[in-house]
Design a protein around this motif. Sequence first.
Motif, PDB file in Angstrom:
ATOM      1  N   GLU A  51       0.857  -1.188   0.000  1.00 47.95           N
ATOM      2  CA  GLU A  51       0.000   0.000   0.000  1.00 47.95           C
ATOM      3  C   GLU A  51       0.885   1.227   0.000  1.00 47.95           C
ATOM      4  O   GLU A  51       1.855   1.301   0.762  1.00 47.95           O
ATOM      5  N   VAL A 111       0.705   5.403   0.342  1.00 46.30           N
ATOM      6  CA  VAL A 111      -0.086   6.579   0.682  1.00 46.30           C
ATOM      7  C   VAL A 111       0.682   7.788   0.172  1.00 46.30           C
ATOM      8  O   VAL A 111       1.844   7.996   0.526  1.00 46.30           O
ATOM      9  N   ASP A 169       0.753  12.055  -0.794  1.00 45.13           N
ATOM     10  CA  ASP A 169       0.231  13.398  -0.568  1.00 45.13           C
ATOM     11  C   ASP A 169      -0.244  13.953  -1.910  1.00 45.13           C
ATOM     12  O   ASP A 169       0.529  14.067  -2.850  1.00 45.13           O
ATOM     13  N   THR A 211      -5.292  16.555   0.138  1.00 41.96           N
ATOM     14  CA  THR A 211      -5.776  15.260   0.615  1.00 41.96           C
ATOM     15  C   THR A 211      -4.690  14.204   0.396  1.00 41.96           C
ATOM     16  O   THR A 211      -3.617  14.517  -0.097  1.00 41.96           O
ATOM     17  N   THR A 212      -4.988  12.986   0.806  1.00 38.45           N
ATOM     18  CA  THR A 212      -4.068  11.880   0.535  1.00 38.45           C
ATOM     19  C   THR A 212      -4.785  10.858  -0.347  1.00 38.45           C
ATOM     20  O   THR A 212      -6.012  10.756  -0.327  1.00 38.45           O
ATOM     21  N   ARG A 213      -3.986  10.120  -1.101  1.00 40.22           N
ATOM     22  CA  ARG A 213      -4.532   9.043  -1.928  1.00 40.22           C
ATOM     23  C   ARG A 213      -3.790   7.764  -1.589  1.00 40.22           C
ATOM     24  O   ARG A 213      -2.590   7.792  -1.339  1.00 40.22           O
ATOM     25  N   THR A 214      -4.520   6.671  -1.591  1.00 34.71           N
ATOM     26  CA  THR A 214      -3.932   5.372  -1.287  1.00 34.71           C
ATOM     27  C   THR A 214      -3.996   4.497  -2.524  1.00 34.71           C
ATOM     28  O   THR A 214      -5.050   4.361  -3.145  1.00 34.71           O
ATOM     29  N   TYR A 215      -2.853   3.935  -2.878  1.00 38.71           N
ATOM     30  CA  TYR A 215      -2.747   3.026  -4.006  1.00 38.71           C
ATOM     31  C   TYR A 215      -2.307   1.669  -3.477  1.00 38.71           C
ATOM     32  O   TYR A 215      -1.655   1.574  -2.445  1.00 38.71           O
ATOM     33  N   GLU A 216      -2.665   0.630  -4.196  1.00 37.34           N
ATOM     34  CA  GLU A 216      -2.333  -0.723  -3.769  1.00 37.34           C
ATOM     35  C   GLU A 216      -1.849  -1.524  -4.972  1.00 37.34           C
ATOM     36  O   GLU A 216      -2.469  -1.507  -6.029  1.00 37.34           O
ATOM     37  N   VAL A 235       5.513  10.619  -1.150  1.00 41.16           N
ATOM     38  CA  VAL A 235       5.082   9.384  -0.500  1.00 41.16           C
ATOM     39  C   VAL A 235       5.099   9.584   1.013  1.00 41.16           C
ATOM     40  O   VAL A 235       6.127   9.916   1.596  1.00 41.16           O
ATOM     41  N   ALA A 277       3.622   7.077   3.189  1.00 40.32           N
ATOM     42  CA  ALA A 277       3.781   5.757   3.797  1.00 40.32           C
ATOM     43  C   ALA A 277       3.861   4.703   2.703  1.00 40.32           C
ATOM     44  O   ALA A 277       3.213   4.803   1.673  1.00 40.32           O
TER      45      ALA A 277
END
Length: 86
Positions: free
Chosen positions: A7, A9, A11, A15-20, A61, A63
Amino acid sequence: MKGDRVEIVVDAGDTTRTYEVVASRAGRRVETAVRRGVVEVSEVTRSGSIVRTARFMANRVLALVEQPVPAEAPGDGRPLREDPHT
């Protein structure tokens, strides 16, 4: 190994966006690399061929979470642990 996940996370300004990135088939794994200010997360086959890659600017990035699939004991199907008494 099928089921490995990473995963990311990022910036995205306000907002933040999460990719997997997920190893989608048997025999594939997910590898991460940080090179020259870029974070690369790739799904790789057994032979080392890259199936797909996600690239992010390292300074964006927040996280990077690697979540491997737990190894299973050969006979009973339960996940292996470091301490068998816990």
